[in-house]
Design an enzyme around this catalytic site. Sequence first.
Site, PDB file in Angstrom:
ATOM      1  N   TYR A 136      14.158  31.515   7.908  1.00 27.31           N
ATOM      2  CA  TYR A 136      12.958  32.124   8.465  1.00 27.31           C
ATOM      3  C   TYR A 136      13.027  32.172   9.992  1.00 27.31           C
ATOM      4  O   TYR A 136      13.389  31.194  10.649  1.00 27.31           O
ATOM      5  CB  TYR A 136      11.719  31.322   8.063  1.00 27.31           C
ATOM      6  CG  TYR A 136      11.312  31.495   6.624  1.00 27.31           C
ATOM      7  CD1 TYR A 136      10.987  32.742   6.106  1.00 27.31           C
ATOM      8  CD2 TYR A 136      11.251  30.391   5.780  1.00 27.31           C
ATOM      9  CE1 TYR A 136      10.607  32.893   4.788  1.00 27.31           C
ATOM     10  CE2 TYR A 136      10.862  30.523   4.451  1.00 27.31           C
ATOM     11  CZ  TYR A 136      10.551  31.778   3.959  1.00 27.31           C
ATOM     12  OH  TYR A 136      10.172  31.924   2.646  1.00 27.31           O
ATOM     13  N   LYS A 194       0.836  -1.196   0.000  1.00 31.37           N
ATOM     14  CA  LYS A 194       0.000   0.000   0.000  1.00 31.37           C
ATOM     15  C   LYS A 194       0.875   1.252   0.000  1.00 31.37           C
ATOM     16  O   LYS A 194       2.085   1.180   0.237  1.00 31.37           O
ATOM     17  CB  LYS A 194      -0.897  -0.006   1.246  1.00 31.37           C
ATOM     18  CG  LYS A 194      -0.128   0.032   2.559  1.00 31.37           C
ATOM     19  CD  LYS A 194      -1.052   0.007   3.751  1.00 31.37           C
ATOM     20  CE  LYS A 194      -0.242   0.091   5.051  1.00 31.37           C
ATOM     21  NZ  LYS A 194      -1.105   0.153   6.241  1.00 31.37           N
TER      22      LYS A 194
END
Length: 379
Positions: free
Chosen positions: A266, A44
């Site tokens: 930042y 999956k």
Amino acid sequence: MSALAYAQPRTGSRPTLTVDLGAVAANTAFLVGRVAGEVMAVVKADGFGHGMVDVARTALAAGATRLGVTSLEEAGRLREAGLRAPVLSWLNPVDADWAAALAHGVDVAVPGRDHLDAVVRAAPGARVHLQVDTGMARDGAAPHRWADLCRAARAAERRGLVRVVGVMGHLACADQPGHPANADGRARFAWAVATARAAGLRPADRHLASTAAALLDPGSHHTLCRVGAGLVGIDPSGTTALRAPLTLTAPLVDVRDVPAGCPVGYGHTWTAPAPTRLGLLPLGYADGLPRTASGRAEVLVRGRRRPVVGRISMDMTVVDLGADGTGAGETVTVLGPGDDGGPTLREWAAWSGTIEHEIVTGLGARLVRTVRPAGPRGL
């Protein structure tokens, strides 16, 4: 106006994710030897981010006998790729395309009466695995609804409308072998199988264990184990050394020398304590590097660990290179097996406050992907 055509950058000049299928083969063979029953290779989420079809083929060549996925769409991709091994799909809405599942020979999980009724209407004759909740309050029929589901499934089976071939469950705490929830889950599963048999069902497949239980809990193995994370080198319990198939590298696209006191990124969350050289990597959280690893993570440059400094941003990550003269164009190992001293997937998960599964399934589509074949017979 015609679109501009750009030459594709060569491999190595962009962030590159390399998948070593030999590691997948080795892990599969190890797990096949560890369990008494069959191994279902769970592929999956695009094979836990490693490439669903490649992982499926490799696992089957290395001894797995079946494939497991969540959605019918994933099962369809396996069939389209030419894989004919038995496939089980276990997470679908009530109105899924059950007829397509039947047409492509895909087994489906049935967690309740609504799903059973829908399968009977749309795909008479489908092969189903009844799914019981063994203690997670998540997927599977609740215990007070289980007997009714078994009786209804048996009635449908007698009419030729379904074939009940399996009973399945899942353990909540298999990565903690001594946790009391595991004994409770095993007991509930045993009760569920006995209840199904009392209703007249004879499920040949009985499966409860995923990777951690396959490694640590023989009492949960039954006729097969569903192994997904273990194929790609992840042991949720941290007790077994498996091989890591992924290596993520990236080039330094820029370097600069900065003085002491220079803030970076930042929020200026890091300031250079001394003169140093900074390197810029062209990948960030849009590529799957968790922002929460900012200020904790390390990468490998010229055989030495170097810290990630400042905040990991959407497209960029800054590394403190020190004073060793590293220049632009140098290839940096962001994560890998760790054989060369570089950072591992487990370390990135710890730096990010998450699990390895989240890291590998989050690595982004912008990365160049290369695949190393497993070799003869998948080994």
